[in-house]
Design an enzyme around this catalytic site. Structure first.
Site, PDB file in Angstrom:
ATOM      1  N   GLN A   1      48.606  40.460  42.681  1.00  9.25           N
ATOM      2  CA  GLN A   1      49.688  41.123  43.548  1.00  9.25           C
ATOM      3  C   GLN A   1      49.373  42.446  44.351  1.00  9.25           C
ATOM      4  OE1 GLN A   1      52.857  40.591  39.842  1.00  9.25           O
ATOM      5  NE2 GLN A   1      53.608  41.952  41.753  1.00  9.25           N
TER       6      GLN A   1
ATOM      7  N   CYS B   1      55.951  38.943  42.000  1.00 10.35           N
ATOM      8  CA  CYS B   1      55.516  38.124  40.819  1.00 10.35           C
ATOM      9  C   CYS B   1      56.469  37.005  41.025  1.00 10.35           C
ATOM     10  CB  CYS B   1      56.035  38.855  39.756  1.00 10.35           C
ATOM     11  SG  CYS B   1      57.666  39.298  39.457  1.00 10.35           S
TER      12      CYS B   1
ATOM     13  N   HIS C   1      59.937  40.365  35.223  1.00  9.29           N
ATOM     14  CA  HIS C   1      58.759  39.853  35.642  1.00  9.29           C
ATOM     15  C   HIS C   1      58.515  38.498  35.411  1.00  9.29           C
ATOM     16  CE1 HIS C   1      54.728  40.387  36.765  1.00  9.29           C
ATOM     17  NE2 HIS C   1      54.075  39.921  35.627  1.00  9.29           N
TER      18      HIS C   1
ATOM     19  N   ASN D   1      49.589  35.676  34.304  1.00 11.69           N
ATOM     20  CA  ASN D   1      50.030  36.792  34.873  1.00 11.69           C
ATOM     21  C   ASN D   1      49.619  36.705  36.334  1.00 11.69           C
ATOM     22  OD1 ASN D   1      51.771  38.885  35.529  1.00 11.69           O
ATOM     23  ND2 ASN D   1      50.540  40.394  34.145  1.00 11.69           N
TER      24      ASN D   1
END
Length: 333
Positions: free
Chosen positions: A132, A138, A276, A300
């Site tokens: 990111q 996210c 998140h 992630n």
């Protein structure tokens, strides 16, 4: 990440007058700056170093607890070591991110044969780990990654989709660019827009710009998207049957920011505080299955240097740990 991740660090900020640095950490500080290509003005360096030293202390404390067998996961210093809690909030998004106002739980349960372990990466369903940078998107990374998986399922080809397309163009669907957004809204945008561009034609810039989507460059459409019932059994069934799923978890803790490996443990994690967005790609267990060390495997969007090459393990079948099953969705092409 899903909407602005509300990270509750040990430090909530640094006073205007930074404390005297711990000079015994000089070499470590210089090495860290070099490793992550960090440069500051003289005044900024004083402030950033104070934050970094607080993080060093926190990591040493958690590492000591690990040595005493109090935790099953590891933490280490990473590129986020100089960010205050407020700065992490801005980067990771806003706490209301995945809250569904009008969504319906329409994923049905059925008799699904559940394997002992599953990793959709081994079957080509998961693209590279992305990063990111300073943009709290996210939510967009999770949505794009879940659509990529379904596109691969349909075509046998992994096409990286445009996160920037979502950041710039979905703002009328309860998304807020780099300040967070609803996963539900992002899916609704793609459905109603009848298309999403690829990363190749609409590359990531880590900031909000005007919408430049062009229908003729669209590479995928979704006909609908489903919300998984809020329990781990339904989540397991959906993951096995349909492939990787966009989920939201409570990541607002320093232990998450500095997670380095193992099955994550955070006593303060909540089931109803999604901060998140990540992509759920599989599940498994460590040691013997009977020992109960079961985990969910998550991708992630903090780059490959975070966690286990960009992935993390979250406790499975432990009362919806960190809300893993509370806000899960996936698209249908």
């Amino acid at each position: 990440m899903i909407l602005a991740v509300l990270l509750g660090f040990l430090y909530l900020g640094v006073a205007s007058a930074a404390p005297t640095p711990d000079y015994s950490l000089d070499a470590e500080w210089e090495e860290w700056k070099k490793s992550y290509d960090k440069t500051y003005s003289q005044e900024e360096e004083r402030q950033k170093r104070a934050v970094w030293e607080d993080n060093v202390k926190m990591i040493k404390l958690l590492s000591m607890e690990n040595g005493l067998g109090m935790n099953n996961f590891t933490v280490e210093m990473n590129e986020f070591g100089d960010l205050t809690g407020e700065e992490m909030k801005k980067m990771m998004t806003d706490s209301s991110v995945l809250t569904l106002r009008n969504g319906k739980h329409i994923q049905k349960r059925g008799d699904v044969k559940i394997p002992k372990t599953l990793d959709w990466r081994t079957q080509g369903y998961v693209g590279p780990v992305r990063k990111q940078n300073g943009c709290g998107a996210c939510w967009a990374f999770a949505v794009a990654a879940s659509i990529e998986s379904q596109l691969f399922k349909k075509t046998g080809k992994m096409t990286q989709l445009s996160v920037q397309n979502l950041i710039d163009c979905a703002r009328s669907y309860s998304t807020y660019g780099c300040k967070g957004g609803l996963v539900y809204g992002a899916f609704l945008y793609v459905k109603n827009n009848k298309g999403l561009e690829a990363e190749a034609t609409y590359p990531y810039e880590a900031k909000v710009r005007r919408c430049r989507y062009r229908a003729e460059r669209s590479v995928v459409k979704i006909t609908r998207f489903l919300v998984v019932p809020r329990n781990e059994e339904a989540l397991m069934n959906a993951l096995v049957t349909h492939g990787p799923i966009a989920v939201g978890i409570d990541a607002g803790h320093e232990s998450f920011t500095n997670y380095a490996g193992g099955i994550y443990h955070e006593p303060k994690c909540k089931t109803d505080n999604p901060t998140h967005g990540l992509l759920l790609v599989g599940f498994g267990y460590e040691g013997r299955e009977s020992d109960g060390k079961k985990y969910w495997l998550l991708k992630n969007s903090h780059g490959e240097k975070w966690g286990e090459n960009g992935y993390m393990k979250l406790p499975r079948d432990q009362n919806n740990y960190c809300g893993i099953a509370s806000y899960a969705m996936y698209p249908i092409l």
